[in-house]
Design a protein around this motif. Structure first.
Motif, PDB file in Angstrom:
ATOM      1  N   GLU A 150      -9.611  -1.232  -0.566  1.00 52.56           N
ATOM      2  CA  GLU A 150      -8.948  -0.587  -1.515  1.00 52.56           C
ATOM      3  C   GLU A 150      -9.549   0.782  -2.209  1.00 52.56           C
ATOM      4  OE1 GLU A 150      -5.641   0.217  -4.059  1.00 52.56           O
ATOM      5  OE2 GLU A 150      -5.890  -0.843  -2.374  1.00 52.56           O
ATOM      6  N   TYR A 189       0.911  -1.154   0.228  1.00 53.92           N
ATOM      7  CA  TYR A 189      -0.177  -0.063  -0.031  1.00 53.92           C
ATOM      8  C   TYR A 189       0.663   1.160   0.000  1.00 53.92           C
ATOM      9  CZ  TYR A 189      -4.207  -2.595   1.096  1.00 53.92           C
ATOM     10  OH  TYR A 189      -5.485  -3.461   1.273  1.00 53.92           O
ATOM     11  N   HIS A 214      -5.966  -4.342   4.538  1.00 57.58           N
ATOM     12  CA  HIS A 214      -5.903  -3.018   5.119  1.00 57.58           C
ATOM     13  C   HIS A 214      -6.603  -2.832   6.273  1.00 57.58           C
ATOM     14  CE1 HIS A 214      -5.184   1.458   5.446  1.00 57.58           C
ATOM     15  NE2 HIS A 214      -4.383   1.471   4.574  1.00 57.58           N
TER      16      HIS A 214
END
Length: 403
Positions: free
Chosen positions: A359, A185, A303
């Motif tokens: 995302e 990321y 994430h």
């Protein structure tokens, strides 16, 4: 060197692996289950707040209750959160969730990782599960199937089913040749515990910025703490900013953190040791092969902005157990490949959709385009006014809308 046969091998004694072993032992009484982990399975004494926490959904809490560990956890430093406040740091858009609007006592619970693992291991220590203090050196292959593991102490364990719960860098996944997609990321998550000037009032807060989201997750020192001021923070920052923040002393970091949080809870009074964790998304192209199933981070890592990683792993455990129970009811073996494939299909779609959503959020709130900023702020405010839609989103996040 010895060779032994068991019914199920679970590799990895973290939260997901330990929960998996316990649930399988619950559902398959009399089966021999070996829990393989590098360190001896032991229960550690209470320590200061663990910098790693999980925002447990109601679905995950229910699973832990079924395993008999929630009742004890609830009397420790578990912190329920009743409200959630999310806002755009680049504009004026915001959204607030409240458990009262859902007719529930809480939206979820913030729990230190170590406390959950500690209770799971305590339960395992008083179960029929066999702890094996070793690392896996290689897999044992029968014709076209995984048939067990070779341990670094020279022993061999054989079983019709091996479950890999050995984390994002799963060695079993690699040994089985299961390919994985991964990408960085370009961020690191800074995690630590802070004490604030004012009580968090059992509210989880998250501020989105172009350089990454900042979450303040409520903690409490005991169940009797009615005005708690401690929070676990997860500051997912672009790498250059993360490096800069980690280089600051505690006083300077506290000042930067308070500013980034817009002083919503007053001054940051103290900061515990900080840790920076590089953020990488991984997803196995297959969760299973004959004789082997991946669960938790071994199958997918996501994430942390929505705090869903462990919750997804516990959903994997529930789904895999359900398929194995279904196979047993049909007099099929634990190594029935069709059952493993059903598990893979049931979880892969949900996990991929969650990863895609995270995302999209990252890209949306990382944009500096003024038109995007305007639209996302209007969108947040619009959703906040639409109570039915907002509550539906809250129920999905709590895992209440899953079958």
């Amino acid at each position: 060197m010895a060779e032994r046969q068991v019914d199920i091998i679970v590799v990895g004694a973290g939260m997901v692996g330990a929960a998996c072993a316990l649930q399988l032992q619950q559902r398959f009484a009399g089966k021999q289950i070996a829990l393989v982990a590098p360190e001896p399975v032991q229960v550690s004494a209470p320590e200061p707040f663990d910098p790693r926490v999980v925002a447990l959904t109601e679905r995950s809490r229910s699973l832990l209750a079924d395993l008999g560990v929630w009742q004890t956890l609830a009397d420790t430093r578990v912190c329920p959160y009743r409200r959630m406040d999310v806002w755009d740091g680049e504009g004026a858009g915001s959204i607030q969730f409240d458990s009262a609007e859902l007719g529930r006592d809480t939206l979820g619970h913030i729990v230190e990782n170590r406390l959950i693992v500690q209770e799971l291991l305590q339960r395992i220590a008083h179960s029929e599960i066999e702890p094996v203090a070793a690392s896996v050196k290689s897999l044992v292959f029968a014709p076209q199937a995984v048939a067990g593991v070779v341990l670094d102490n020279g022993d061999t364990l054989k079983a019709p089913l091996t479950i890999a719960a050995d984390g994002a860098r799963s060695s079993l996944r690699d040994m089985a040749g299961l390919a994985v997609r991964e990408w960085s990321y370009g961020q690191s998550a800074i995690v630590t515990t802070v004490k604030m000037q004012r009580s968090h009032q059992f509210t989880a807060r998250q501020r989105f910025t172009a350089l990454g989201p900042l979450a303040f997750l409520p903690l409490r020192e005991s169940a009797q703490d009615t005005a708690p001021k401690h929070c676990s923070i997860v500051w997912s920052a672009e790498q250059a900013l993360a490096d800069e923040l980690m280089a600051l002393d505690d006083k300077a970091f506290a000042a930067r953190l308070g500013e980034a949080f817009e002083h919503r809870l007053g001054q940051v009074e103290s900061v515990a040791k900080r840790f920076a964790l590089p953020l990488v998304q991984r997803h196995a192209r297959q969760y299973v092969c004959p004789g082997l199933a991946l669960v938790g981070d071994a199958a997918h890592s996501i994430h942390p902005l929505a705090g869903q990683g462990v919750n997804l792993g516990l959903l994997d455990v529930a789904a895999l157990t359900q398929e194995l129970v279904r196979a047993a009811e049909r007099d099929l073996g634990l190594c029935e490949y069709a059952s493993l494939r059903r598990y893979e299909r049931s979880r892969m779609g949900h996990n991929l959709s969650m990863m895609a959503a995270m995302e999209s959020f990252k890209r949306l709130y990382g944009s500096r385009d003024l038109s995007v900023l305007h639209l996302r702020n209007r969108g947040m405010d619009a959703v906040n006014r639409l109570t039915l839609l907002k509550n539906t989103l809250a129920e999905q996040a709590m895992g209440l809308s899953l079958s």
